[in-house]
Design a protein around this motif. Structure first.
Motif, PDB file in Angstrom:
ATOM      1  N   ILE A  29     -21.707 -32.819  46.965  1.00  0.00           N
ATOM      2  CA  ILE A  29     -20.985 -34.079  47.092  1.00  0.00           C
ATOM      3  C   ILE A  29     -20.711 -34.339  48.563  1.00  0.00           C
ATOM      4  CG2 ILE A  29     -19.870 -33.754  44.862  1.00  0.00           C
ATOM      5  CD1 ILE A  29     -17.266 -33.229  46.461  1.00  0.00           C
ATOM      6  N   SER A  30     -20.375 -35.562  48.870  1.00  0.00           N
ATOM      7  CA  SER A  30     -20.028 -35.922  50.232  1.00  0.00           C
ATOM      8  C   SER A  30     -18.522 -35.814  50.423  1.00  0.00           C
ATOM      9  CB  SER A  30     -20.497 -37.347  50.538  1.00  0.00           C
ATOM     10  OG  SER A  30     -20.008 -37.781  51.794  1.00  0.00           O
ATOM     11  N   ILE A  31     -18.116 -35.467  51.625  1.00  0.00           N
ATOM     12  CA  ILE A  31     -16.690 -35.412  51.944  1.00  0.00           C
ATOM     13  C   ILE A  31     -16.052 -36.783  51.786  1.00  0.00           C
ATOM     14  CG2 ILE A  31     -17.044 -35.873  54.400  1.00  0.00           C
ATOM     15  CD1 ILE A  31     -14.457 -33.439  52.933  1.00  0.00           C
ATOM     16  N   ARG A 103      -6.453 -31.836  66.474  1.00  0.00           N
ATOM     17  CA  ARG A 103      -6.015 -30.439  66.406  1.00  0.00           C
ATOM     18  C   ARG A 103      -4.998 -30.195  65.295  1.00  0.00           C
ATOM     19  NH1 ARG A 103      -4.691 -26.378  65.226  1.00  0.00           N
ATOM     20  NH2 ARG A 103      -4.238 -24.470  66.415  1.00  0.00           N
ATOM     21  N   PHE A 104      -4.041 -31.112  65.125  1.00  0.00           N
ATOM     22  CA  PHE A 104      -2.936 -30.862  64.203  1.00  0.00           C
ATOM     23  C   PHE A 104      -2.937 -31.754  62.966  1.00  0.00           C
ATOM     24  CE2 PHE A 104      -1.396 -29.658  68.464  1.00  0.00           C
ATOM     25  CZ  PHE A 104      -1.111 -28.316  68.229  1.00  0.00           C
ATOM     26  N   GLY A 105      -3.837 -32.719  62.897  1.00  0.00           N
ATOM     27  CA  GLY A 105      -3.897 -33.594  61.734  1.00  0.00           C
ATOM     28  C   GLY A 105      -3.429 -35.003  62.052  1.00  0.00           C
ATOM     29  N   ARG A 106      -3.861 -35.956  61.231  1.00  0.00           N
ATOM     30  CA  ARG A 106      -3.575 -37.367  61.498  1.00  0.00           C
ATOM     31  C   ARG A 106      -2.131 -37.745  61.155  1.00  0.00           C
ATOM     32  NH1 ARG A 106      -8.286 -36.836  64.049  1.00  0.00           N
ATOM     33  NH2 ARG A 106     -10.118 -36.951  62.699  1.00  0.00           N
ATOM     34  N   LYS A 107      -1.674 -37.331  59.986  1.00  0.00           N
ATOM     35  CA  LYS A 107      -0.399 -37.820  59.463  1.00  0.00           C
ATOM     36  C   LYS A 107       0.784 -37.384  60.313  1.00  0.00           C
ATOM     37  CE  LYS A 107       2.210 -38.199  55.148  1.00  0.00           C
ATOM     38  NZ  LYS A 107       2.139 -38.017  53.679  1.00  0.00           N
ATOM     39  N   ILE A 108       0.837 -36.121  60.688  1.00  0.00           N
ATOM     40  CA  ILE A 108       1.981 -35.617  61.437  1.00  0.00           C
ATOM     41  C   ILE A 108       2.081 -36.288  62.801  1.00  0.00           C
ATOM     42  CG2 ILE A 108       0.650 -33.667  62.343  1.00  0.00           C
ATOM     43  CD1 ILE A 108       4.416 -33.752  61.498  1.00  0.00           C
ATOM     44  N   ILE A 109       0.949 -36.561  63.433  1.00  0.00           N
ATOM     45  CA  ILE A 109       0.958 -37.213  64.743  1.00  0.00           C
ATOM     46  C   ILE A 109       1.436 -38.655  64.619  1.00  0.00           C
ATOM     47  CG2 ILE A 109      -0.488 -37.970  66.657  1.00  0.00           C
ATOM     48  CD1 ILE A 109       0.120 -34.966  66.589  1.00  0.00           C
ATOM     49  N   LEU A 110       1.021 -39.340  63.558  1.00  0.00           N
ATOM     50  CA  LEU A 110       1.496 -40.710  63.340  1.00  0.00           C
ATOM     51  C   LEU A 110       3.010 -40.749  63.155  1.00  0.00           C
ATOM     52  CD1 LEU A 110      -1.259 -42.176  60.983  1.00  0.00           C
ATOM     53  CD2 LEU A 110      -0.707 -42.952  63.296  1.00  0.00           C
ATOM     54  N   LEU A 111       3.547 -39.835  62.373  1.00  0.00           N
ATOM     55  CA  LEU A 111       4.990 -39.813  62.129  1.00  0.00           C
ATOM     56  C   LEU A 111       5.768 -39.519  63.415  1.00  0.00           C
ATOM     57  CD1 LEU A 111       5.070 -37.912  58.711  1.00  0.00           C
ATOM     58  CD2 LEU A 111       5.524 -40.343  59.105  1.00  0.00           C
ATOM     59  N   ILE A 112       5.277 -38.589  64.213  1.00  0.00           N
ATOM     60  CA  ILE A 112       5.951 -38.261  65.475  1.00  0.00           C
ATOM     61  C   ILE A 112       5.930 -39.456  66.423  1.00  0.00           C
ATOM     62  CG2 ILE A 112       5.776 -36.850  67.565  1.00  0.00           C
ATOM     63  CD1 ILE A 112       4.815 -34.551  65.792  1.00  0.00           C
ATOM     64  N   SER A 113       4.795 -40.122  66.519  1.00  0.00           N
ATOM     65  CA  SER A 113       4.678 -41.250  67.449  1.00  0.00           C
ATOM     66  C   SER A 113       5.603 -42.398  67.050  1.00  0.00           C
ATOM     67  CB  SER A 113       3.224 -41.735  67.508  1.00  0.00           C
ATOM     68  OG  SER A 113       2.822 -42.308  66.279  1.00  0.00           O
ATOM     69  N   PHE A 114       5.728 -42.669  65.753  1.00  0.00           N
ATOM     70  CA  PHE A 114       6.617 -43.747  65.315  1.00  0.00           C
ATOM     71  C   PHE A 114       8.086 -43.385  65.539  1.00  0.00           C
ATOM     72  CE2 PHE A 114       2.996 -45.694  63.211  1.00  0.00           C
ATOM     73  CZ  PHE A 114       3.307 -47.041  63.310  1.00  0.00           C
ATOM     74  N   ALA A 115       8.418 -42.110  65.442  1.00  0.00           N
ATOM     75  CA  ALA A 115       9.794 -41.687  65.726  1.00  0.00           C
ATOM     76  C   ALA A 115      10.142 -41.937  67.193  1.00  0.00           C
ATOM     77  CB  ALA A 115       9.962 -40.211  65.375  1.00  0.00           C
ATOM     78  N   GLU A 219      -3.222 -36.851  54.444  1.00  0.00           N
ATOM     79  CA  GLU A 219      -3.983 -36.267  55.544  1.00  0.00           C
ATOM     80  C   GLU A 219      -5.470 -36.469  55.261  1.00  0.00           C
ATOM     81  OE1 GLU A 219      -5.233 -35.194  58.711  1.00  0.00           O
ATOM     82  OE2 GLU A 219      -3.082 -34.789  58.578  1.00  0.00           O
ATOM     83  N   THR A 220      -6.212 -36.997  56.241  1.00  0.00           N
ATOM     84  CA  THR A 220      -7.632 -37.308  56.030  1.00  0.00           C
ATOM     85  C   THR A 220      -8.575 -36.463  56.871  1.00  0.00           C
ATOM     86  OG1 THR A 220      -7.566 -39.048  57.724  1.00  0.00           O
ATOM     87  CG2 THR A 220      -7.078 -39.700  55.444  1.00  0.00           C
ATOM     88  N   HIS A 221      -8.052 -35.664  57.785  1.00  0.00           N
ATOM     89  CA  HIS A 221      -8.917 -34.828  58.628  1.00  0.00           C
ATOM     90  C   HIS A 221      -9.765 -33.921  57.735  1.00  0.00           C
ATOM     91  CE1 HIS A 221     -10.290 -32.037  61.668  1.00  0.00           C
ATOM     92  NE2 HIS A 221      -9.702 -32.748  62.619  1.00  0.00           N
ATOM     93  N   HIS A 222     -11.077 -33.936  57.946  1.00  0.00           N
ATOM     94  CA  HIS A 222     -11.994 -33.228  57.059  1.00  0.00           C
ATOM     95  C   HIS A 222     -11.691 -31.737  56.964  1.00  0.00           C
ATOM     96  CE1 HIS A 222     -15.303 -36.546  57.468  1.00  0.00           C
ATOM     97  NE2 HIS A 222     -14.203 -36.963  56.881  1.00  0.00           N
ATOM     98  N   TYR A 223     -11.367 -31.110  58.067  1.00  0.00           N
ATOM     99  CA  TYR A 223     -11.115 -29.666  58.039  1.00  0.00           C
ATOM    100  C   TYR A 223      -9.878 -29.345  57.205  1.00  0.00           C
ATOM    101  CZ  TYR A 223      -9.849 -24.972  59.540  1.00  0.00           C
ATOM    102  OH  TYR A 223      -9.499 -23.643  59.550  1.00  0.00           O
ATOM    103  N   PHE A 224      -8.807 -30.088  57.407  1.00  0.00           N
ATOM    104  CA  PHE A 224      -7.573 -29.819  56.673  1.00  0.00           C
ATOM    105  C   PHE A 224      -7.728 -30.133  55.186  1.00  0.00           C
ATOM    106  CE2 PHE A 224      -6.039 -30.658  61.049  1.00  0.00           C
ATOM    107  CZ  PHE A 224      -5.488 -29.408  61.293  1.00  0.00           C
ATOM    108  N   ILE A 225      -8.580 -31.102  54.859  1.00  0.00           N
ATOM    109  CA  ILE A 225      -8.838 -31.413  53.450  1.00  0.00           C
ATOM    110  C   ILE A 225      -9.521 -30.240  52.759  1.00  0.00           C
ATOM    111  CG2 ILE A 225     -10.255 -32.822  51.908  1.00  0.00           C
ATOM    112  CD1 ILE A 225      -9.699 -35.191  53.669  1.00  0.00           C
TER     113      ILE A 225
END
Length: 493
Positions: A29-31, A103-115, A219-225
């Motif tokens: 299957i495809s990621i 490096r750390f994932g999409r979601k956590i960086i988005l939350l930190i930046s909005f804070a 979280e959508t980063h392929h490695y973390f998925i």
């Protein structure tokens, strides 16, 4: 066994340049298929909605610049610098947010930046001097730039290359709605409650966006998925994912590393097209606000906000049309990845034409409708080419697409910020017509260079292989595949 003796058929999967491993087609299957189309579209809409705050923050108080100047007892130049400083940091900090999300994932960086953005916006709301506003407007731009950079990475994570043009165009829709509703809402708020109310609106939007990301964006980063799927014991295993060779443990990439792509002749011209046109766009939008408030137009903040509705609408249409045309052009001119830029570069010529019309009609005090037509032409052309280039780099250099997009956004915003700093004193000396002619000439030059590079790539390509023909072939020599790849390899300065 060597690559010369191997044959690639539909029932095999290529794992290395000189070896093959046979895998049952049904088990692969495809990621990109781990989410349904409906779920993928929902996440795209949510992340796009959250990113609307970036352009909204820049344009929401454009109609209130005169109010701000009077209230803080400062000059027009310093007030305009609050816009340019926001754009410069928005571009430069993007080079940091991209590697951090890798490096750390999409979601956590988005939350930190909005804070961070929310905290800086509160200080802007309470600012009593232009210096404080300048400093924290700069920090605002640095924080909120993650919504664009990381948001684009989320789109790339979810959509395969053949649908990336459409997805990127849809992602950019809210980013282009921001310039439409920003001045309109900002003008209404400033007229009723003063310029500080525009920052209160930003605080509310930031809070809503944070909740949306926290609840609806996974979280959508392929490695973390893949790692999470293995830990949860899901049926998806790493050896059944088709893109396994591109999924590796992420590392932090130095923010300056993407600048190496400025030496790549197949990528650099398109980066410069986006940077110059985007920079010129924000210069023109800022000068339009100043000109509309001045004689003989003397428009109120509310009416100035209304002037941005046609330009924002054309930006929206340009993004949607650009994504569709990009995907169509990629199929029509499938010889090389640059094929998807053929029509888009022609559409980009609307930018210099619109600049000339807008600048010279303002120069001779023609009715406000006419320069707005020119500005709308420019806005359509800018988003038309920007969407196509974003999809192009993801296909051309998929492994480093995030870094290239971060570089494009960084240079675009820095050009916009520095352009405003230089244009404000220059327009007072040479006036609108000559200044906009210079901007049109610069845009035309970069577009022509990009056209020449695309034409040269077509000329150098010796083979035509359409993706739709590959499954029909009974066999395909790996040696020939290597020859084709060499014929379209990087061309360096």
């Amino acid at each position: 066994m060597t690559s010369d003796s191997l044959m690639l058929t539909p029932s095999t999967l290529l794992h290395a340049s000189d070896t093959l491993t046979v895998i049952d087609d049904k088990s692969v299957i495809s990621i990109y298929d781990i989410r349904s189309n409906r779920r993928r579209l929902f996440v795209l809409i949510m992340i796009a909605f959250s990113s609307i705050i970036l352009p909204f923050c820049d344009t929401v108080y454009l109609p209130a610049l005169a109010q701000l100047e009077h209230d803080l007892k400062t000059s027009t130049t310093l007030v305009d610098y609050t816009i340019s400083s926001y754009l410069v940091t928005c571009g430069s900090f993007g080079l940091l947010w991209g590697p951090l999300s890798d490096r750390f994932g999409r979601k956590i960086i988005l939350l930190i930046s909005f804070a961070f953005f929310t905290a800086f916006t509160i200080v802007c709301t309470l600012a009593r001097s232009i210096i404080v506003l300048l400093i924290f407007r700069s920090l605002q731009g640095g924080a909120i730039s993650a919504s664009l950079i990381v948001g684009q990475s989320v789109v790339v994570d979810m959509y395969p290359p053949e649908r990336l043009g459409f997805a990127m165009g849809l992602f950019l829709v809210p980013l282009l709605v921001g310039p439409i509703i920003g001045p309109f809402i900002g003008g209404a708020l400033a007229s009723s409650f003063g310029w500080r109310s525009t920052f209160v609106a930003l605080i509310i939007m930031a809070a809503i966006s944070t909740i949306v990301i926290l609840v609806f964006v996974p979280e959508t980063h392929h490695y973390f998925i893949t790692q999470r799927q293995l830990k949860l014991g899901k049926k998806i295993k790493t050896n059944t994912i088709r893109e396994i060779h591109s999924i590796s443990k992420p590392t932090f990439m130095p923010p300056w590393r993407p600048f190496v792509f400025l030496l790549d002749i197949t990528i650099a011209p398109h980066i410069f097209v986006c940077a110059t046109i985007f920079g010129t766009l924000f210069v023109s939008l800022t000068l339009i606000a100043n000109r509309a408030a001045d004689k003989p137009y003397s428009l109120s903040p509310f009416l100035i906000g209304l002037c941005y509705i046609p330009t924002g609408t054309c930006s929206l249409l340009g993004s949607l049309c650009g994504g569709y045309v990009s995907d169509w052009s990629a199929k029509r001119f499938s010889r090389i990845a640059e094929g998807r830029l053929v029509i888009s570069l022609l559409g980009a010529t609307l930018c210099p034409m619109g600049l000339l019309l807008c600048g010279w009609t303002f120069h001779f005090n023609v009715h406000i409708v006419v320069p707005l037509i020119g500005a709308s032409m420019f806005c359509f052309g800018e988003t038309f080419i920007f969407t196509s280039v974003a999809a192009f780099v993801n296909v051309k250099r998929s492994a480093m697409a995030g870094a290239i997009l971060a570089l494009i956004n960084a240079l675009s915003f820095v050009c916009a910020g520095l352009g405003i700093i230089g244009a404000i004193p220059l327009v007072a000396v040479i006036k609108f017509g000559p200044l906009f002619s210079l901007l049109a000439g610069l845009s035309s030059f970069t577009i022509i260079i990009a056209m020449v590079v695309v034409a040269n790539q077509f000329r150098k390509t010796a083979f035509i292989i359409r993706a739709s023909d590959l499954p029909k072939a009974e066999s395909f020599s790996i040696k020939n595949k290597q020859i084709i790849e060499e014929s379209t390899s990087l061309q360096w300065f």
